[in-house]
Design an enzyme around this catalytic site. Structure first.
Site, PDB file in Angstrom:
ATOM      1  N   GLY A   5     -17.259  31.225  -3.509  1.00 24.56           N
ATOM      2  CA  GLY A   5     -15.968  30.569  -3.718  1.00 24.56           C
ATOM      3  C   GLY A   5     -15.849  29.865  -5.054  1.00 24.56           C
ATOM      4  O   GLY A   5     -14.766  29.453  -5.443  1.00 24.56           O
TER       5      GLY A   5
ATOM      6  N   CYS B 204       4.495  50.316  13.524  1.00 26.50           N
ATOM      7  CA  CYS B 204       4.747  51.188  12.371  1.00 26.50           C
ATOM      8  C   CYS B 204       5.636  52.355  12.823  1.00 26.50           C
ATOM      9  O   CYS B 204       5.396  52.973  13.858  1.00 26.50           O
ATOM     10  CB  CYS B 204       3.418  51.712  11.825  1.00 26.50           C
TER      11      CYS B 204
ATOM     12  N   CYS C 211       3.194  55.770  12.434  1.00 26.81           N
ATOM     13  CA  CYS C 211       2.007  56.007  13.257  1.00 26.81           C
ATOM     14  C   CYS C 211       2.010  55.172  14.536  1.00 26.81           C
ATOM     15  O   CYS C 211       1.137  55.335  15.379  1.00 26.81           O
ATOM     16  CB  CYS C 211       0.738  55.734  12.468  1.00 26.81           C
TER      17      CYS C 211
ATOM     18  N   CYS D 274       3.262  51.211   7.884  1.00 28.13           N
ATOM     19  CA  CYS D 274       2.009  50.600   7.459  1.00 28.13           C
ATOM     20  C   CYS D 274       1.961  50.499   5.932  1.00 28.13           C
ATOM     21  O   CYS D 274       2.301  51.450   5.222  1.00 28.13           O
ATOM     22  CB  CYS D 274       0.813  51.463   7.898  1.00 28.13           C
TER      23      CYS D 274
ATOM     24  N   CYS E 218      -2.548  54.594   7.958  1.00 30.00           N
ATOM     25  CA  CYS E 218      -1.416  55.237   8.630  1.00 30.00           C
ATOM     26  C   CYS E 218      -1.657  56.752   8.747  1.00 30.00           C
ATOM     27  O   CYS E 218      -1.509  57.342   9.816  1.00 30.00           O
ATOM     28  CB  CYS E 218      -0.142  54.956   7.837  1.00 30.00           C
TER      29      CYS E 218
END
Lengths: 277, 256, 152
Positions: free
Chosen positions: A29, A237, A240, A262, A268
């Site tokens: 980080g 979606c 899909c 997606c 997808c």
């Protein structure tokens, strides 16, 4: 393309970048300064991510590049072609086949593994930047873990919008120490920051590299009475039928018709082909 | 009784020029000390050295901390000093813009010190901010407005609320009423006086306005050319000044 | 009996630095004692130094010599905070010229000494309202500003 060194950058530069990456991995980080090079593309097009990818690539690697989840957008295509030319590595659009994935603004839906590296393109690495303009001061704040200001931003969100309205680049605390900007990924992706894969972040213009090593604890900041909510879209979606993926809204004609699909094109396509996700 | 603040031989030079020289004094709990003098007399330098904004060249600033008793602030680590700066200490700047975040709402400004010491419950933070806005006579309806939409007097009151919300024990004030209209000044002074008395605060107030210290301070320190030239009870120094400069200062105030 | 106020050999002069350093002698060798419960009047012509003595007793003026013991504390040597404590707990001062903040209601003015002793606000207001009433101010005046009251 023998006129170029492998993966475009000279070996000295790659070693310098690898040292920065190692330091980043050692201090999860923490933003490590590095001597960012001029790249044959403008700032804002992923110069940081490209340098990190170049430093990580080996000839055996398979590279995937996505921009907002898609493999076929200009930025993704050009970077993929760049490394095809300068490194001659194999490329793929399939998440599962890639060993290095360079991304802008998304984490793939498919769960990543220990054998993969995810490289993020980062425009502004400093999560405190919009609250405190001075770099000297923000560095001090990180050093002293003086993060009250970060919660002030979330407070302002709730005061103004009734909820934490930060929807992307949602700040996280890494391994209980550094507050980090996860790059402009949607907050939907934040839970995926705790991953088996090594995640590297490169900011070319700002000359910073930082890292989230595998299995690192990554906590999205929030309030006790306003807990972090990754906000799942209400639709499946349209292509899909996935109900667990991040969706793009697509306008389909001039009459305002729209559909939600997606944003991760490979995910997808894989579902529609019946591939294992 | 242990003094809350024990200052010994505090000296700050700007190259060859003296900022403040060999200043020593004690401040006891509940006491308000006024520091007066003209521009350039070193009073702001002294205040900034005390508050840790400037590094003095010599001296000690010993603060009676809650956990470890008396400690020299100047030899503390930066994290410790910062922690002190957002818990037990408060600093009210002359210009509210220096003490407020102008792009953050009034509530966020007041809440920042709470969040900096680990408050992470939005409702509780907001409740406390609302309470404090009330105490400095700012309507709760303004809690989500930015300070830039406030008048000068309101900004100053907001700055005071932001500073006092964590219940500090020592407040530094640098010309707290400077730059305000006289009527606004008067109201602000009444407010500060009430808060100081009610919370039993110790305070160090730097000003060139003798009326401010007459109203707020128990004790006075008069500075000239970086040196403390006279100290004493506020009314004694103002009514029976001893040093030539103090006599001049007191006699220069226009009587209305 | 130990005197409540014991003044010995008190001296005071004013040096006006901004008027050529001229020194104005006001008191020299002043001594007197006041027993507990005793009421003593200082009388003399204007300029004789009556007010100066009173102000020195209150810690408002500095003495150049001698000592002033009030309740065991030598005012001339005391720390400011000791004098403040004495004023809070032992010593009162009624002046010809009441110096009050113009914007503060009378009730607040009379309640403040009790607040300074750490008494709760409602008690301070109640007690002081009664004593102010005893001093013959109509109750309505308590909400008014002190400097509006006649004969202040």
């Amino acid at each position: 393309m023998n006129a170029y060194n492998f993966a475009y950058l000279d070996e000295q530069t790659k070693r310098m970048i690898r040292r920065a990456i190692l330091k980043g991995v050692a201090v999860p980080g923490y933003q490590v300064p590095f001597a960012s090079r001029e790249m044959p593309m403008p700032y804002g097009w992923g110069t940081g991510g490209v340098q990190v990818t170049a430093a990580c690539l080996t000839p055996e690697d398979t590279l995937k590049v996505i921009d907002q989840g898609a493999d076929d957008t200009t930025n993704a295509v050009s970077i993929r072609k760049f490394f095809e030319k300068t490194a001659g590595v194999a490329v793929t659009e399939k998440t599962g086949e890639a060993t290095i994935i360079q991304t802008r603004h998304r984490i793939p839906e498919q769960t990543l593994t220990e054998d993969q590296i995810l490289v993020y393109q980062v425009p502004i690495p400093e999560p405190l930047r919009f609250l405190e303009p001075s770099e000297v001061e923000t560095r001090k704040m990180h050093a002293l873990e003086d993060y009250g200001l970060m919660h002030v931003k979330l407070y302002e969100d709730i005061a103004r919008h009734g909820e934490i309205a930060t929807a992307y680049a949602y700040p996280v605390k890494v391994e209980g120490r550094y507050v980090m900007d996860p790059s402009p990924i949607p907050k939907f992706d934040n839970p995926k920051l705790e991953s088996a894969a090594l995640q590297l972040f490169g900011a070319g213009r700002e000359q910073r590299i930082y890292a989230v090593p595998p299995y690192t604890k990554v906590v999205s900041l929030d309030f006790d009475d306003y807990p972090f909510d990754p906000s799942k879209p209400a639709h499946p979606c349209a292509l899909c039928g996935a109900e667990d993926s991040y969706l793009d809204e697509v306008i389909t004609d001039d009459a305002g018709s729209r559909m939600f699909v997606c944003s991760d094109t490979d995910y997808c396509a894989g579902r529609r082909e019946g591939r294992d996700a | 009784m242990t003094p809350l603040l024990n200052v010994q031989g505090l000296t700050k030079r700007y190259g060859g020029r003296i900022g403040c020289a060999d200043v020593s004094f004690q401040l006891y709990p509940g006491e308000v000390l006024g520091i007066v003098g003209e521009s350039g007399s070193g009073k702001s330098t002294l205040l900034n050295c005390l508050a840790g904004h400037l590094a003095p060249d010599a001296g000690q600033v010993i603060f009676d901390t809650r956990s470890d008793g008396p400690r020299d602030v100047l030899t503390m680590s930066e994290p410790e000093r910062r922690m002190l700066g957002r818990t037990d200490w408060a600093f009210v700047h002359q210009n509210p813009r220096d003490g407020l975040r102008m792009r953050i709402s009034a509530g966020g400004n007041v809440g920042e010190r709470l969040m900096a010491v680990g408050a992470h419950h939005y409702g509780a933070i907001r409740e406390k901010a609302t309470d404090w806005l009330g105490r400095v006579e700012i309507s709760a309806a303004r809690i989500d407005d930015r300070p830039s939409a406030f008048s000068g007097g309101m900004q100053q009151r907001l700055q005071i609320a932001r500073n006092l919300v964590t219940g500090p024990r020592l407040v530094f004030m640098d010309e707290p009423t400077g730059g305000l209209d006289v009527s606004v000044q008067a109201r602000l002074l009444d407010l500060i006086r009430g808060l100081v008395r009610r919370m039993g605060l110790s305070a160090i107030v730097v000003t060139h306005d003798l009326a401010v210290v007459r109203l707020l301070a128990d004790r006075l320190m008069v500075m000239k050319d970086g040196h403390v030239i006279e100290t004493g009870l506020t009314d004694q120094v103002l009514d029976d000044p001893q040093a030539p400069y103090t006599q001049l200062l007191v006699s220069s105030v226009l009587q209305v | 009996m130990i005197p409540m106020i014991h003044v010995e050999n008190l001296a005071k002069n004013f040096v006006l630095h901004n008027q050529g350093g001229v020194a104005i002698p006001v008191l020299a060798g002043a001594s007197f004692a006041v027993a507990p419960g005793e009421c003593v009047a200082l009388i003399g012509e204007s300029g004789a130094g009556k007010s100066t003595v009173m102000r020195i007793l209150y810690g408002n003026y500095l003495a150049q010599g001698g000592s002033v013991r009030i309740g065991g504390l030598d005012i001339t040597q005391a720390e400011p905070r000791e004098i403040l404590a004495l004023r809070r707990e032992t010593l009162g001062y009624v002046s010809q010229f009441l110096r009050v903040v113009p914007r503060v209601p009378t009730l607040e003015v009379v309640a403040e000494p009790l607040l300074a002793l750490g008494r709760p606000e409602d008690e301070a207001h109640g007690t002081r309202a009664r004593s102010a009433h005893a001093a013959a101010h109509p109750r309505a005046a308590l909400g008014a500003f002190a400097h509006h009251i006649l004969g202040r």
